[in-house]
Design a protein around this motif. Structure first.
Motif, PDB file in Angstrom:
ATOM      1  N   VAL A 124       0.836  -1.204   0.000  1.00  0.00           N
ATOM      2  CA  VAL A 124       0.000   0.000   0.000  1.00  0.00           C
ATOM      3  C   VAL A 124       0.871   1.254   0.000  1.00  0.00           C
ATOM      4  O   VAL A 124       0.694   2.154  -0.829  1.00  0.00           O
ATOM      5  N   VAL A 125       1.834   1.333   0.898  1.00  0.00           N
ATOM      6  CA  VAL A 125       2.654   2.540   1.045  1.00  0.00           C
ATOM      7  C   VAL A 125       3.463   2.811  -0.224  1.00  0.00           C
ATOM      8  O   VAL A 125       3.600   3.963  -0.659  1.00  0.00           O
ATOM      9  N   GLN A 126       3.978   1.759  -0.843  1.00  0.00           N
ATOM     10  CA  GLN A 126       4.816   1.956  -2.023  1.00  0.00           C
ATOM     11  C   GLN A 126       4.018   2.270  -3.282  1.00  0.00           C
ATOM     12  O   GLN A 126       4.586   2.476  -4.355  1.00  0.00           O
ATOM     13  N   ALA A 127       2.708   2.333  -3.160  1.00  0.00           N
ATOM     14  CA  ALA A 127       1.888   2.752  -4.306  1.00  0.00           C
ATOM     15  C   ALA A 127       2.018   4.245  -4.569  1.00  0.00           C
ATOM     16  O   ALA A 127       1.626   4.722  -5.642  1.00  0.00           O
ATOM     17  N   PHE A 130       5.526   9.377  -5.766  1.00  0.00           N
ATOM     18  CA  PHE A 130       6.268  10.580  -5.412  1.00  0.00           C
ATOM     19  C   PHE A 130       6.961  10.399  -4.062  1.00  0.00           C
ATOM     20  O   PHE A 130       8.117  10.795  -3.881  1.00  0.00           O
ATOM     21  N   ARG A 131       6.268   9.787  -3.115  1.00  0.00           N
ATOM     22  CA  ARG A 131       6.891   9.522  -1.819  1.00  0.00           C
ATOM     23  C   ARG A 131       8.115   8.633  -1.980  1.00  0.00           C
ATOM     24  O   ARG A 131       9.165   8.871  -1.365  1.00  0.00           O
ATOM     25  N   ASN A 132       8.003   7.596  -2.802  1.00  0.00           N
ATOM     26  CA  ASN A 132       9.142   6.706  -3.040  1.00  0.00           C
ATOM     27  C   ASN A 132      10.344   7.477  -3.578  1.00  0.00           C
ATOM     28  O   ASN A 132      11.486   7.265  -3.146  1.00  0.00           O
ATOM     29  N   ALA A 133      10.084   8.379  -4.519  1.00  0.00           N
ATOM     30  CA  ALA A 133      11.169   9.164  -5.124  1.00  0.00           C
ATOM     31  C   ALA A 133      11.803  10.100  -4.097  1.00  0.00           C
ATOM     32  O   ALA A 133      13.034  10.256  -4.046  1.00  0.00           O
ATOM     33  N   LEU A 134      10.982  10.730  -3.265  1.00  0.00           N
ATOM     34  CA  LEU A 134      11.502  11.651  -2.253  1.00  0.00           C
ATOM     35  C   LEU A 134      12.372  10.921  -1.228  1.00  0.00           C
ATOM     36  O   LEU A 134      13.432  11.426  -0.828  1.00  0.00           O
ATOM     37  N   ASN A 167       8.948  18.909   0.582  1.00  0.00           N
ATOM     38  CA  ASN A 167       7.974  18.190  -0.241  1.00  0.00           C
ATOM     39  C   ASN A 167       7.446  16.950   0.470  1.00  0.00           C
ATOM     40  O   ASN A 167       6.274  16.591   0.314  1.00  0.00           O
ATOM     41  N   LYS A 168       8.282  16.302   1.265  1.00  0.00           N
ATOM     42  CA  LYS A 168       7.810  15.177   2.081  1.00  0.00           C
ATOM     43  C   LYS A 168       6.729  15.646   3.054  1.00  0.00           C
ATOM     44  O   LYS A 168       5.709  14.967   3.234  1.00  0.00           O
ATOM     45  N   LEU A 169       6.963  16.797   3.650  1.00  0.00           N
ATOM     46  CA  LEU A 169       5.999  17.347   4.603  1.00  0.00           C
ATOM     47  C   LEU A 169       4.688  17.687   3.899  1.00  0.00           C
ATOM     48  O   LEU A 169       3.603  17.457   4.430  1.00  0.00           O
ATOM     49  N   ARG A 170       4.806  18.201   2.672  1.00  0.00           N
ATOM     50  CA  ARG A 170       3.621  18.613   1.910  1.00  0.00           C
ATOM     51  C   ARG A 170       2.696  17.435   1.612  1.00  0.00           C
ATOM     52  O   ARG A 170       1.472  17.585   1.571  1.00  0.00           O
ATOM     53  N   ILE A 171       3.269  16.245   1.400  1.00  0.00           N
ATOM     54  CA  ILE A 171       2.442  15.070   1.069  1.00  0.00           C
ATOM     55  C   ILE A 171       2.257  14.154   2.285  1.00  0.00           C
ATOM     56  O   ILE A 171       1.772  13.021   2.139  1.00  0.00           O
ATOM     57  N   ASN A 172       2.640  14.646   3.477  1.00  0.00           N
ATOM     58  CA  ASN A 172       2.496  13.861   4.711  1.00  0.00           C
ATOM     59  C   ASN A 172       3.202  12.518   4.618  1.00  0.00           C
ATOM     60  O   ASN A 172       2.677  11.476   5.036  1.00  0.00           O
ATOM     61  N   ALA A 173       4.411  12.532   4.072  1.00  0.00           N
ATOM     62  CA  ALA A 173       5.154  11.287   3.852  1.00  0.00           C
ATOM     63  C   ALA A 173       5.462  10.554   5.147  1.00  0.00           C
ATOM     64  O   ALA A 173       5.471   9.319   5.193  1.00  0.00           O
ATOM     65  N   ASP A 174       5.713  11.286   6.216  1.00  0.00           N
ATOM     66  CA  ASP A 174       6.120  10.650   7.474  1.00  0.00           C
ATOM     67  C   ASP A 174       4.982   9.936   8.178  1.00  0.00           C
ATOM     68  O   ASP A 174       5.215   9.135   9.090  1.00  0.00           O
ATOM     69  N   THR A 175       3.743  10.214   7.782  1.00  0.00           N
ATOM     70  CA  THR A 175       2.594   9.530   8.404  1.00  0.00           C
ATOM     71  C   THR A 175       2.044   8.423   7.505  1.00  0.00           C
ATOM     72  O   THR A 175       0.959   7.905   7.751  1.00  0.00           O
ATOM     73  N   ALA A 176       2.807   8.066   6.473  1.00  0.00           N
ATOM     74  CA  ALA A 176       2.309   7.119   5.472  1.00  0.00           C
ATOM     75  C   ALA A 176       1.906   5.789   6.084  1.00  0.00           C
ATOM     76  O   ALA A 176       0.825   5.260   5.803  1.00  0.00           O
ATOM     77  N   TYR A 177       2.757   5.224   6.923  1.00  0.00           N
ATOM     78  CA  TYR A 177       2.456   3.906   7.481  1.00  0.00           C
ATOM     79  C   TYR A 177       1.249   3.954   8.409  1.00  0.00           C
ATOM     80  O   TYR A 177       0.430   3.025   8.425  1.00  0.00           O
ATOM     81  N   ASP A 178       1.111   5.027   9.167  1.00  0.00           N
ATOM     82  CA  ASP A 178      -0.058   5.153  10.044  1.00  0.00           C
ATOM     83  C   ASP A 178      -1.345   5.229   9.231  1.00  0.00           C
ATOM     84  O   ASP A 178      -2.345   4.570   9.549  1.00  0.00           O
ATOM     85  N   ARG A 179      -1.319   6.025   8.152  1.00  0.00           N
ATOM     86  CA  ARG A 179      -2.517   6.178   7.323  1.00  0.00           C
ATOM     87  C   ARG A 179      -2.859   4.878   6.607  1.00  0.00           C
ATOM     88  O   ARG A 179      -4.027   4.480   6.514  1.00  0.00           O
ATOM     89  N   PHE A 216      -4.508   5.195  -1.621  1.00  0.00           N
ATOM     90  CA  PHE A 216      -3.327   5.785  -0.996  1.00  0.00           C
ATOM     91  C   PHE A 216      -2.495   6.564  -2.020  1.00  0.00           C
ATOM     92  O   PHE A 216      -1.853   7.557  -1.677  1.00  0.00           O
ATOM     93  N   ALA A 217      -2.504   6.125  -3.284  1.00  0.00           N
ATOM     94  CA  ALA A 217      -1.707   6.785  -4.322  1.00  0.00           C
ATOM     95  C   ALA A 217      -2.195   8.196  -4.624  1.00  0.00           C
ATOM     96  O   ALA A 217      -1.441   9.029  -5.122  1.00  0.00           O
ATOM     97  N   GLU A 218      -3.474   8.475  -4.352  1.00  0.00           N
ATOM     98  CA  GLU A 218      -4.060   9.810  -4.534  1.00  0.00           C
ATOM     99  C   GLU A 218      -3.845  10.342  -5.959  1.00  0.00           C
ATOM    100  O   GLU A 218      -3.387  11.461  -6.175  1.00  0.00           O
ATOM    101  N   ALA A 219      -4.186   9.506  -6.943  1.00  0.00           N
ATOM    102  CA  ALA A 219      -3.982   9.870  -8.344  1.00  0.00           C
ATOM    103  C   ALA A 219      -5.013  10.891  -8.818  1.00  0.00           C
ATOM    104  O   ALA A 219      -6.103  11.016  -8.257  1.00  0.00           O
ATOM    105  N   ASP A 220      -4.652  11.623  -9.881  1.00  0.00           N
ATOM    106  CA  ASP A 220      -5.583  12.570 -10.493  1.00  0.00           C
ATOM    107  C   ASP A 220      -6.698  11.839 -11.225  1.00  0.00           C
ATOM    108  O   ASP A 220      -7.836  12.304 -11.276  1.00  0.00           O
ATOM    109  N   ILE A 221      -6.342  10.682 -11.817  1.00  0.00           N
ATOM    110  CA  ILE A 221      -7.333   9.847 -12.502  1.00  0.00           C
ATOM    111  C   ILE A 221      -7.144   8.420 -12.009  1.00  0.00           C
ATOM    112  O   ILE A 221      -6.089   7.811 -12.215  1.00  0.00           O
ATOM    113  N   LEU A 222      -8.163   7.892 -11.360  1.00  0.00           N
ATOM    114  CA  LEU A 222      -8.120   6.537 -10.816  1.00  0.00           C
ATOM    115  C   LEU A 222      -8.925   5.613 -11.720  1.00  0.00           C
ATOM    116  O   LEU A 222     -10.101   5.871 -11.989  1.00  0.00           O
TER     117      LEU A 222
END
Length: 542
Positions: A124-127, A130-134, A167-179, A216-222
């Motif tokens: 789920v998290v690795q979906a 952008f977070r992976n790249a950051l 940018n990590k903060l902007r996408i809430n990267a540090d709370t990824a596992y909790d979410r 979780f990926a939060e895509a523009d088009i799902l």
């Protein structure tokens, strides 16, 4: 349109911010470029739009219009083989010419068994690309900074590290596992369940993970390809709520009429190599379409009556030919759907007690059966003994949540699994047909449907009989000669139905039979079940 691409890490100057950004996903790079130009829009507007069948020059869609509005909730419908799955694949891999590169597209489909399967929560998290790249950039910059470079270089590296962390903060990267964990927990994955490999899960549980990853990926088009496949009822309700609250655009191919009626706001119809758009709910669309089709058929009948004798050199002759072709296709379709899944009478069975009526002859006798895959683990699928007699008049549904053992039970009564204790006795001459939920795993996708039928029924000396039976379930024309890897999931399902209905079974077992079938085929299957006394057992989430 930009020709930007994702750069390789070993070619990047990490003191250069533009080169750092070049390691990010294309859609992020494009969004940053457009933001500077203040030209960001999430509308897709491509005209003319063409799309060919995979590995073919045959057009699935020609001279049409691909138009997607921001925040719209679309369902995509069309007959099997019209291009629904191909459109999703083309959108997902960025193969459509003129498609906005700044829009992120996520294709949600059932997770398959694979050699590189990850734990549930990691999947789920690795979906989130952008977070992976950051995270990768942060790790690289931290390593370079730890090497204590020259002061000028160090300052630039620190600036870029701060930029990455912002940018990590902007996408809430540090709370990824909790979410991700909270989302999974709602769907029944506890801490231990989240650590399991996705390969260890049932089809329904893998579909839940795929859906969590998609949201979780939060895509523009799902893109949601048959998202209700294998889901139990609570999971379907969860999905409905998630789709109602999704703020970006989504497009769904789905066989669940209840789902479509509850969440869809607009319909995309692929028909006659065109996409048409209907800004209405699915229930309203179905009513209007059925009424329009009947009216068109009546109008054509009246036209044909008025133009029975037409000069073949006149303009009306061409119009008559077109209307006649449409009418013939319409009538053929009605006949096909009415008899798509019909069953001839089975061979009468013999039984030691002649006083027992044919419909009461036991086909499967389950006595005190228990089952576990590994007794040493102490985990039982069926700990309390099960006893049941299935006769020719049995018509039963098997219900329960994902992972409860529905498919396991069906495999026990078909001898695909052996009980831990107890017995399963079967009538020695009864024919049993089993439609498995993962039927594609049993197909050789490199062969054609007609080759498959010839292989399954070598005793049939006239291939034309097998070809006619394939046509009856919708495998017509060049589809019978196409490799099954080029057929849609719905058409592959029809090939399996052709196999299990060619020789009429005494017992028909269907595990998620509606997966990948279009709505009209599902209606035909229901009518076939109502019209026959064939005993059947099947699992379904509703």
């Amino acid at each position: 349109m930009s020709d930007q691409k994702v750069a390789k890490f070993d070619e990047v100057d990490w003191t250069n911010r533009d080169q750092l950004i070049s390691t990010w996903p294309i859609y992020i790079q494009e969004q940053l470029a457009l933001a500077r130009a203040k030209k960001v829009t999430k509308t897709v507007d491509i005209e003319p739009f063409h799309m060919k069948a995979p590995l073919s020059d045959r057009y699935l869609i020609k001279d049409s219009h691909l138009h997607l509005e921001p925040g719209k909730r679309y369902c995509l419908i069309g007959d099997a083989g019209t291009g629904k799955s191909t459109l999703f694949e083309e959108l997902a891999r960025g193969a459509i010419r003129g498609f906005p590169k700044h829009l992120q597209v996520h294709h949600c489909k059932e997770l398959e068994i694979s050699d590189d399967a990850k734990p549930v929560v990691e999947t789920v998290v690795q979906a989130h690309e952008f977070r992976n790249a950051l995270l990768a950039c942060e790790k690289q910059l931290e390593a370079l900074i730890a090497a204590k470079p020259a002061p000028a270089v160090l300052e630039q590296l620190k600036d870029n590290l701060e930029f990455v962390r912002m940018n990590k903060l902007r996408i809430n990267a540090d709370t990824a596992y909790d979410r991700a964990s909270k989302m999974l927990r709602v769907l029944g994955f506890d801490d231990e369940g989240q650590k399991k490999s996705t390969n260890a899960l049932s089809g329904g549980l893998r579909m839940r993970v795929a859906l969590c990853a998609a949201f979780f990926a939060e895509a523009d088009i799902l893109l949601l390809d048959e998202p209700t496949n294998h889901l139990d009822f609570p999971s379907v309700l969860w999905l409905e709520n998630r789709l109602r609250g999704y703020r970006s655009t989504w497009i769904m191919v789905c066989h669940d009429r209840h789902m479509l009626q509850n969440v869809v706001g607009s319909v995309m119809l692929i028909e006659d190599q065109k996409i048409t758009y209907h800004n209405m709910g699915f229930a309203e669309f179905e009513k209007k379409r059925e009424k329009a089709m009947k009216q068109k058929a009546e109008d054509i009948d009246k036209f044909m009556q008025r133009h029975r004798n037409v000069d073949y050199s006149s303009p009306a002759a061409k119009e008559k030919a077109q209307k006649k072709a449409w009418s013939e296709a319409y009538q053929a379709r009605q006949v096909l759907l009415a008899g798509k899944f019909t069953f001839p009478d089975p061979v009468p069975l013999k039984y030691h007690d002649p006083s027992v009526a044919p419909e009461d002859i036991p086909l499967v006798d389950v006595k005190d059966v228990t089952f576990t895959y590994n007794e040493s683990t102490g985990i039982w699928i069926f700990k309390d003994p099960i006893s049941i007699v299935i006769s020719q008049k049995t018509r039963m549904g098997v219900m329960g949540p994902n992972g409860a053992g529905k498919s396991t039970f069906l495999k026990l009564i078909t001898d695909k699994l052996k009980p831990t204790s107890g017995t399963v006795d079967r009538h020695p001459t009864a024919t049993v047909a089993y439609f498995a939920q993962h039927h594609v795993q049993d197909l050789d996708l490199k062969i054609t449907p007609i080759e498959y039928m010839i292989k399954e029924f070598p005793q049939v000396k006239k291939p034309g009989l097998l070809r006619s039976h394939l046509a009856k379930v919708g495998i017509v024309g060049d589809k019978a000669e196409s490799r099954m890897e080029n057929l849609s999931g719905g058409l592959r399902s029809c090939v399996i139905f052709a196999k299990i209905t060619y020789i009429c079974p005494h017992l028909l077992i269907m595990d998620e039979p509606t997966n990948f079938l279009d709505l009209e085929s599902i209606d035909s299957l229901i009518l076939a079940g109502l019209a026959t006394g064939r005993p059947a057992r099947g699992s379904r989430h509703r």
